[in-house]
Scaffold this motif. Sequence first.
Motif, PDB file in Angstrom:
ATOM      1  N   GLU A  26     -31.621 -72.837  15.813  1.00 51.52           N
ATOM      2  CA  GLU A  26     -30.668 -71.854  15.331  1.00 51.52           C
ATOM      3  C   GLU A  26     -30.563 -71.836  13.807  1.00 51.52           C
ATOM      4  O   GLU A  26     -30.803 -72.845  13.140  1.00 51.52           O
ATOM      5  N   LEU A  27     -30.179 -70.680  13.284  1.00 46.32           N
ATOM      6  CA  LEU A  27     -29.828 -70.517  11.878  1.00 46.32           C
ATOM      7  C   LEU A  27     -28.335 -70.221  11.839  1.00 46.32           C
ATOM      8  O   LEU A  27     -27.863 -69.289  12.505  1.00 46.32           O
ATOM      9  N   LEU A  28     -27.580 -71.009  11.081  1.00 44.77           N
ATOM     10  CA  LEU A  28     -26.125 -70.887  11.056  1.00 44.77           C
ATOM     11  C   LEU A  28     -25.633 -70.635   9.640  1.00 44.77           C
ATOM     12  O   LEU A  28     -26.248 -71.069   8.669  1.00 44.77           O
ATOM     13  N   PHE A  29     -24.483 -69.958   9.546  1.00 43.07           N
ATOM     14  CA  PHE A  29     -23.780 -69.856   8.275  1.00 43.07           C
ATOM     15  C   PHE A  29     -22.308 -70.095   8.540  1.00 43.07           C
ATOM     16  O   PHE A  29     -21.685 -69.395   9.350  1.00 43.07           O
ATOM     17  N   ARG A  30     -21.767 -71.096   7.860  1.00 50.25           N
ATOM     18  CA  ARG A  30     -20.362 -71.432   8.016  1.00 50.25           C
ATOM     19  C   ARG A  30     -19.599 -70.911   6.814  1.00 50.25           C
ATOM     20  O   ARG A  30     -19.619 -71.505   5.735  1.00 50.25           O
ATOM     21  N   GLY A  31     -18.988 -69.796   6.997  1.00 49.37           N
ATOM     22  CA  GLY A  31     -18.230 -69.117   5.961  1.00 49.37           C
ATOM     23  C   GLY A  31     -17.479 -67.975   6.614  1.00 49.37           C
ATOM     24  O   GLY A  31     -17.271 -67.972   7.823  1.00 49.37           O
ATOM     25  N   GLN A  32     -17.088 -67.000   5.838  1.00 45.04           N
ATOM     26  CA  GLN A  32     -16.425 -65.806   6.384  1.00 45.04           C
ATOM     27  C   GLN A  32     -17.149 -64.576   5.869  1.00 45.04           C
ATOM     28  O   GLN A  32     -17.037 -64.259   4.685  1.00 45.04           O
ATOM     29  N   PRO A  33     -17.934 -63.899   6.718  1.00 41.77           N
ATOM     30  CA  PRO A  33     -18.049 -64.132   8.160  1.00 41.77           C
ATOM     31  C   PRO A  33     -18.998 -65.288   8.497  1.00 41.77           C
ATOM     32  O   PRO A  33     -19.775 -65.723   7.653  1.00 41.77           O
ATOM     33  N   ARG A  34     -18.888 -65.761   9.723  1.00 44.04           N
ATOM     34  CA  ARG A  34     -19.790 -66.790  10.219  1.00 44.04           C
ATOM     35  C   ARG A  34     -21.007 -66.128  10.863  1.00 44.04           C
ATOM     36  O   ARG A  34     -20.968 -64.936  11.227  1.00 44.04           O
ATOM     37  N   LEU A  35     -22.055 -66.921  11.009  1.00 39.09           N
ATOM     38  CA  LEU A  35     -23.275 -66.393  11.619  1.00 39.09           C
ATOM     39  C   LEU A  35     -23.929 -67.470  12.464  1.00 39.09           C
ATOM     40  O   LEU A  35     -23.967 -68.645  12.069  1.00 39.09           O
ATOM     41  N   LYS A  36     -24.452 -67.067  13.603  1.00 36.00           N
ATOM     42  CA  LYS A  36     -25.217 -67.967  14.465  1.00 36.00           C
ATOM     43  C   LYS A  36     -26.333 -67.146  15.098  1.00 36.00           C
ATOM     44  O   LYS A  36     -26.078 -66.246  15.885  1.00 36.00           O
ATOM     45  N   VAL A  37     -27.571 -67.465  14.722  1.00 34.87           N
ATOM     46  CA  VAL A  37     -28.727 -66.704  15.199  1.00 34.87           C
ATOM     47  C   VAL A  37     -29.756 -67.652  15.795  1.00 34.87           C
ATOM     48  O   VAL A  37     -30.146 -68.633  15.150  1.00 34.87           O
ATOM     49  N   ARG A  38     -30.191 -67.378  17.006  1.00 32.72           N
ATOM     50  CA  ARG A  38     -31.276 -68.142  17.601  1.00 32.72           C
ATOM     51  C   ARG A  38     -32.568 -67.803  16.854  1.00 32.72           C
ATOM     52  O   ARG A  38     -32.830 -66.640  16.546  1.00 32.72           O
ATOM     53  N   LEU A  39     -33.364 -68.821  16.558  1.00 34.77           N
ATOM     54  CA  LEU A  39     -34.619 -68.563  15.849  1.00 34.77           C
ATOM     55  C   LEU A  39     -35.518 -67.623  16.651  1.00 34.77           C
ATOM     56  O   LEU A  39     -36.277 -66.841  16.071  1.00 34.77           O
ATOM     57  N   ALA A  40     -35.394 -67.693  17.963  1.00 28.02           N
ATOM     58  CA  ALA A  40     -36.198 -66.816  18.823  1.00 28.02           C
ATOM     59  C   ALA A  40     -35.810 -65.347  18.658  1.00 28.02           C
ATOM     60  O   ALA A  40     -36.587 -64.451  19.020  1.00 28.02           O
ATOM     61  N   ASP A  41     -34.595 -65.084  18.115  1.00 21.26           N
ATOM     62  CA  ASP A  41     -34.124 -63.706  17.941  1.00 21.26           C
ATOM     63  C   ASP A  41     -34.382 -63.169  16.537  1.00 21.26           C
ATOM     64  O   ASP A  41     -33.962 -62.068  16.204  1.00 21.26           O
ATOM     65  N   ILE A  42     -35.048 -63.966  15.700  1.00 21.84           N
ATOM     66  CA  ILE A  42     -35.383 -63.508  14.347  1.00 21.84           C
ATOM     67  C   ILE A  42     -36.666 -62.693  14.388  1.00 21.84           C
ATOM     68  O   ILE A  42     -37.701 -63.165  14.854  1.00 21.84           O
ATOM     69  N   ALA A  43     -36.578 -61.458  13.906  1.00 23.78           N
ATOM     70  CA  ALA A  43     -37.727 -60.551  13.953  1.00 23.78           C
ATOM     71  C   ALA A  43     -38.609 -60.664  12.719  1.00 23.78           C
ATOM     72  O   ALA A  43     -39.828 -60.547  12.801  1.00 23.78           O
ATOM     73  N   LYS A  44     -37.986 -60.908  11.551  1.00 20.13           N
ATOM     74  CA  LYS A  44     -38.759 -60.937  10.309  1.00 20.13           C
ATOM     75  C   LYS A  44     -38.054 -61.804   9.279  1.00 20.13           C
ATOM     76  O   LYS A  44     -36.828 -61.804   9.177  1.00 20.13           O
ATOM     77  N   VAL A  45     -38.857 -62.545   8.507  1.00 24.08           N
ATOM     78  CA  VAL A  45     -38.333 -63.389   7.429  1.00 24.08           C
ATOM     79  C   VAL A  45     -39.173 -63.141   6.189  1.00 24.08           C
ATOM     80  O   VAL A  45     -40.404 -63.072   6.263  1.00 24.08           O
ATOM     81  N   ARG A  46     -38.501 -63.004   5.044  1.00 21.31           N
ATOM     82  CA  ARG A  46     -39.245 -62.864   3.786  1.00 21.31           C
ATOM     83  C   ARG A  46     -38.462 -63.503   2.654  1.00 21.31           C
ATOM     84  O   ARG A  46     -37.238 -63.666   2.729  1.00 21.31           O
ATOM     85  N   VAL A  47     -39.185 -63.859   1.605  1.00 21.65           N
ATOM     86  CA  VAL A  47     -38.573 -64.428   0.405  1.00 21.65           C
ATOM     87  C   VAL A  47     -38.594 -63.357  -0.671  1.00 21.65           C
ATOM     88  O   VAL A  47     -39.634 -62.767  -0.967  1.00 21.65           O
ATOM     89  N   ALA A  48     -37.427 -63.100  -1.264  1.00 14.37           N
ATOM     90  CA  ALA A  48     -37.307 -62.125  -2.346  1.00 14.37           C
ATOM     91  C   ALA A  48     -36.656 -62.829  -3.533  1.00 14.37           C
ATOM     92  O   ALA A  48     -35.433 -63.015  -3.565  1.00 14.37           O
ATOM     93  N   GLY A  49     -37.469 -63.283  -4.475  1.00 11.28           N
ATOM     94  CA  GLY A  49     -36.939 -64.025  -5.615  1.00 11.28           C
ATOM     95  C   GLY A  49     -36.328 -65.336  -5.173  1.00 11.28           C
ATOM     96  O   GLY A  49     -37.012 -66.187  -4.599  1.00 11.28           O
ATOM     97  N   ASP A  50     -35.028 -65.492  -5.403  1.00  6.16           N
ATOM     98  CA  ASP A  50     -34.319 -66.711  -5.022  1.00  6.16           C
ATOM     99  C   ASP A  50     -33.672 -66.612  -3.644  1.00  6.16           C
ATOM    100  O   ASP A  50     -32.929 -67.512  -3.238  1.00  6.16           O
ATOM    101  N   THR A  51     -33.940 -65.537  -2.922  1.00  5.15           N
ATOM    102  CA  THR A  51     -33.236 -65.320  -1.659  1.00  5.15           C
ATOM    103  C   THR A  51     -34.161 -65.365  -0.442  1.00  5.15           C
ATOM    104  O   THR A  51     -35.346 -65.052  -0.524  1.00  5.15           O
ATOM    105  N   LEU A  52     -33.563 -65.752   0.657  1.00  9.73           N
ATOM    106  CA  LEU A  52     -34.215 -65.710   1.969  1.00  9.73           C
ATOM    107  C   LEU A  52     -33.606 -64.547   2.730  1.00  9.73           C
ATOM    108  O   LEU A  52     -32.387 -64.509   2.943  1.00  9.73           O
ATOM    109  N   VAL A  53     -34.427 -63.603   3.125  1.00  6.39           N
ATOM    110  CA  VAL A  53     -33.957 -62.420   3.845  1.00  6.39           C
ATOM    111  C   VAL A  53     -34.382 -62.537   5.306  1.00  6.39           C
ATOM    112  O   VAL A  53     -35.575 -62.660   5.604  1.00  6.39           O
ATOM    113  N   VAL A  54     -33.397 -62.511   6.186  1.00  8.25           N
ATOM    114  CA  VAL A  54     -33.648 -62.708   7.617  1.00  8.25           C
ATOM    115  C   VAL A  54     -33.192 -61.480   8.396  1.00  8.25           C
ATOM    116  O   VAL A  54     -32.016 -61.104   8.343  1.00  8.25           O
ATOM    117  N   GLN A  55     -34.123 -60.843   9.087  1.00  3.48           N
ATOM    118  CA  GLN A  55     -33.788 -59.723   9.962  1.00  3.48           C
ATOM    119  C   GLN A  55     -33.819 -60.222  11.398  1.00  3.48           C
ATOM    120  O   GLN A  55     -34.815 -60.807  11.831  1.00  3.48           O
TER     121      GLN A  55
END
Length: 210
Positions: A26-55
């Motif tokens: 899983e990929l999690l984010f503990r903040g507001q809002p929170r996020l919990k994503v199964r890695l199996a449900d990630i369609a695309k990942v890319r790096v843009a500069g200093d950021t990780l973009v997860v679709q």
Amino acid sequence: MGKEQSCTAVIDGIRAEGRALLETDELLFRGQPRLKVRLADIAKVRVAGDTLVVQHKGGEAIFELGAKQAAAWAQRITAPPALLDKLGIKAETSVLALQVSDQALLANVEAQAASLRRTRRGAKVDVVLLGAEKPDDLAALEGLEFAIHAAGAIWVVYPKGRKDIREADVMGAARQAGWKDTKTCRASETHTALRFVIPVEKRPAAAKKR
């Protein structure tokens, strides 16, 4: 263990401060809002500069991790390490398997490792795989320090999601037997593995330098 970092994230257009965690499944984010994503449900990942973009199936998440960490997280998501890599079992590794019921795991270990045996008798090994389907099985932790090299490791493989044998039971039994916990990983759909080692201060001086 997984990766963990405090960062700024943009979750479906909402900017937030919090903590991102990349676990085995899983990929999690503990903040507001929170996020919990199964890695199996990630369609695309890319790096843009200093950021990780997860679709993913539920939308898009952007994590400001820094260029180096963003690349490392993207690699981990798109090409997760194989189980034997996570267990530290390589071509030169000697392994002792006790009470392990997962025959597929044993077959993979036997094909990869330098040696695999199923009895304590014999020379010391690099890695011990100890299966524990119930709390009584954890008694086998006693005396295992004589079966491994001083800098070796024990992985206790136990069922997940059960109340009769929990992580707390495994940790408690191992600590009582003198072991130090260092890592956890997913062993299969049904089992988790916890790694234990001999505390550094109890190892011979030669082993500490390895």
